[in-house]
Write an enzyme that holds these catalytic residues in place. Structure first.
Site, PDB file in Angstrom:
ATOM      1  N   SER A 151      35.119  40.250  40.592  1.00 16.72           N
ATOM      2  CA  SER A 151      34.900  38.802  40.544  1.00 16.72           C
ATOM      3  C   SER A 151      33.558  38.436  41.177  1.00 16.72           C
ATOM      4  O   SER A 151      32.520  38.889  40.707  1.00 16.72           O
ATOM      5  CB  SER A 151      36.079  38.078  41.210  1.00 16.72           C
ATOM      6  OG  SER A 151      36.070  36.703  40.905  1.00 16.72           O
ATOM      7  N   ASP A 193      39.677  36.165  30.270  1.00 11.73           N
ATOM      8  CA  ASP A 193      39.733  36.127  31.732  1.00 11.73           C
ATOM      9  C   ASP A 193      40.348  34.800  32.175  1.00 11.73           C
ATOM     10  O   ASP A 193      39.781  33.733  31.934  1.00 11.73           O
ATOM     11  CB  ASP A 193      38.309  36.257  32.279  1.00 11.73           C
ATOM     12  CG  ASP A 193      38.237  36.338  33.793  1.00 11.73           C
ATOM     13  OD1 ASP A 193      39.096  35.737  34.471  1.00 11.73           O
ATOM     14  OD2 ASP A 193      37.307  36.987  34.289  1.00 11.73           O
ATOM     15  N   HIS A 233      42.455  38.960  35.339  1.00  6.96           N
ATOM     16  CA  HIS A 233      41.132  38.818  35.967  1.00  6.96           C
ATOM     17  C   HIS A 233      40.677  40.213  36.402  1.00  6.96           C
ATOM     18  O   HIS A 233      40.418  41.044  35.546  1.00  6.96           O
ATOM     19  CB  HIS A 233      41.215  37.810  37.113  1.00  6.96           C
ATOM     20  CG  HIS A 233      39.889  37.393  37.686  1.00  6.96           C
ATOM     21  ND1 HIS A 233      38.806  37.055  36.900  1.00  6.96           N
ATOM     22  CD2 HIS A 233      39.470  37.250  38.979  1.00  6.96           C
ATOM     23  CE1 HIS A 233      37.783  36.710  37.680  1.00  6.96           C
ATOM     24  NE2 HIS A 233      38.158  36.840  38.940  1.00  6.96           N
TER      25      HIS A 233
END
Length: 467
Positions: free
Chosen positions: A246, A342, A409
């Protein structure tokens, strides 16, 4: 605002994303953290919210995100994802907890977290054939784009080492178990904690001198941790891989070439960004929500100084923080792991809170399985934008990618999605197998999944499910 946080956090802590369906067996606490924080703010009728001004909502939105990200890390570090066959989080009996090392030498260079505390990392020494190989993983956790949101963040583990867990498990790509991590299990493995709010790219020249007591030292943190690790043996690495999830994936892209520059010329050095390829796309109302947010981050913390000079001389600096622009200038071999759908990007870039006043997207943005045909068409367009942004890497003979069609994610730091019998696959290969083939030049690895809903091995997060 403080009064609003407590009932929300209470609800979140008791909410675990659990669904016995095989399609949604990927289950971590952060799903409901996101769900409650953003849905509560998007719907003012929930729990008797009072009417706030637009600025209040903006501050609260990012504030809740930071607080809940911290809770995510707290619980995820103690409760790794489990499969659909279990409704509880249990650490394996052979699980080792890795202690936090605070970087005391950072005092000399002023490399401090947002609140002025020392940065830190977790280190597990390699062994056997991996003794001279290193894997560094940069933690994720969003960003702060204003004084107000950075003030909130500095009271969490994402802005202060005072709140960081002292012991955490290493799973997935960080694991020392060969069954979980077949290619990197015996390497020296480091997890760099994230506490600056700007993907380790903030600069002290941008700090406010008016008593706010915020430290924008991300670049210095990166340099200080690298200096310490080099002294511990990284300087003699034979093979090395920089990774991140991330916001940590974005940090990996930002610092990839610098990482390469610090290591021996004859070492094999590569970079892997997991769920860090954030798109510069308009939301469903046509607003440039993410672009405006990144502009504020870059301006607030002076991030431009950490971005490629070639880019910032050609365009507005905040454009240069988007991965599509960063990869234009990266010289080090790069691998991208990213879901085509995502959930973070769908919920914050394509359909951010406030962009759907009539609630048409409410269920779809929380579960791809709840989307109608028109919404799926929009999501396919978002997938096409991702593949277009990755076109340079697709033609790079040293590059690699694993773009699956999952509503998820980060996927590298848990065994369930990195490498297990039930992991997502493309062409019958797990992410770990694909990354290993690329890193060790066993095979060209550019795995691009067919569009949703074709892949039955996917983990699809479902934020509409009750606890």
């Amino acid at each position: 605002m403080g009064l609003l946080c407590f009932p929300l956090v209470s609800l979140v802590i008791h909410s675990f994303c659990y669904n016995k369906d095989k399609q949604t067996k990927y289950r971590t606490l952060h799903c409901n953290l996101f769900f409650w924080s953003f849905e509560a703010m998007a719907n003012p009728r929930l729990r008797g919210w009072r009417k706030w001004a637009k600025k209040d909502w903006a501050i609260a939105a990012v504030g809740f995100t930071i607080i809940l990200f911290a809770l995510t890390l707290l619980f995820d570090s103690r409760n790794p994802t489990s499969s659909s066959s279990s409704s509880t989080f249990n650490l394996p009996s052979n699980h080792h907890l890795i202690p936090l090392t605070l970087l005391h030498r950072a005092k000399a260079t002023g490399a401090f977290c947002l609140d002025g505390s020392l940065p830190g990392y977790h280190f597990q020494e390699g062994f056997g054939s991996g003794s001279n190989n290193w894997l560094l993983h940069i933690e994720g956790g969003g960003w702060c784009n204003s004084i107000e949101t950075c003030e909130i963040r500095k009271r969490t583990a994402l802005g202060s080492s005072k709140y960081m867990d002292r012991l955490i498990p290493f799973d997935g790509i960080l694991s020392h178990q060969s069954s979980q991590n077949p290619d990197f299990y015996n390497w020296n493995i480091v997890k760099m904690r994230y506490c600056d709010g700007a993907s380790l790219a903030g600069h002290p020249e941008s700090e406010f001198k008016n008593g706010t007591k915020l430290f924008f030292r991300g670049q210095l943190i990166w340099e200080a941790i690298m200096s310490e690790l080099l002294s511990l043996g990284l300087s003699k690495a034979k093979q090395a891989l920089l990774t991140g999830c991330s916001a940590g994936g974005l940090a990996t892209l930002i610092h990839c070439d610098d990482f390469r520059a610090h290591l021996p010329k004859d070492a094999t050095v590569k970079c892997l960004a997991d769920a860090g390829f954030f798109l510069d796309e308009p939301d469903i109302l046509g607003n440039r929500t993410m672009s405006n947010f990144y502009h504020d981050v870059v301006q607030l913390q002076g991030v431009a100084k950490s971005l490629h000079e070639e880019c910032i001389t050609e365009m507005e600096p905040s454009k240069c923080i988007f991965p599509q622009q960063i990869i234009e200038n990266i010289r080090t071999p790069l691998f991208i792991v990213n879901p085509a759908y995502d959930f973070w990007q769908i919920q914050h870039i394509l359909v951010p809170a406030g962009s759907d006043p009539d609630g048409y997207w409410r269920r779809c943005r929380l579960s791809i399985q709840k989307c109608d045909s028109t919404q799926i068409e929009n999501l396919q367009g978002f997938r096409s934008s991702l593949l277009k942004a990755l076109s340079k890497l697709q033609h790079d003979k040293e590059g690699g990618m694993f773009i699956n069609s999952c509503f998820v994610h980060c996927q590298t730091w848990t065994a369930e999605t990195w490498h297990s019998s039930n992991s997502p696959r493309i062409n019958n290969k797990t992410i770990a197998e694909s990354v290993g083939d690329w890193y060790f030049n066993r095979k060209v690895t550019k795995e691009i999944d067919c569009p949703y809903p074709c892949n039955p091995t996917c983990y699809h997060m479902d934020f509409t499910q009750p606890s």
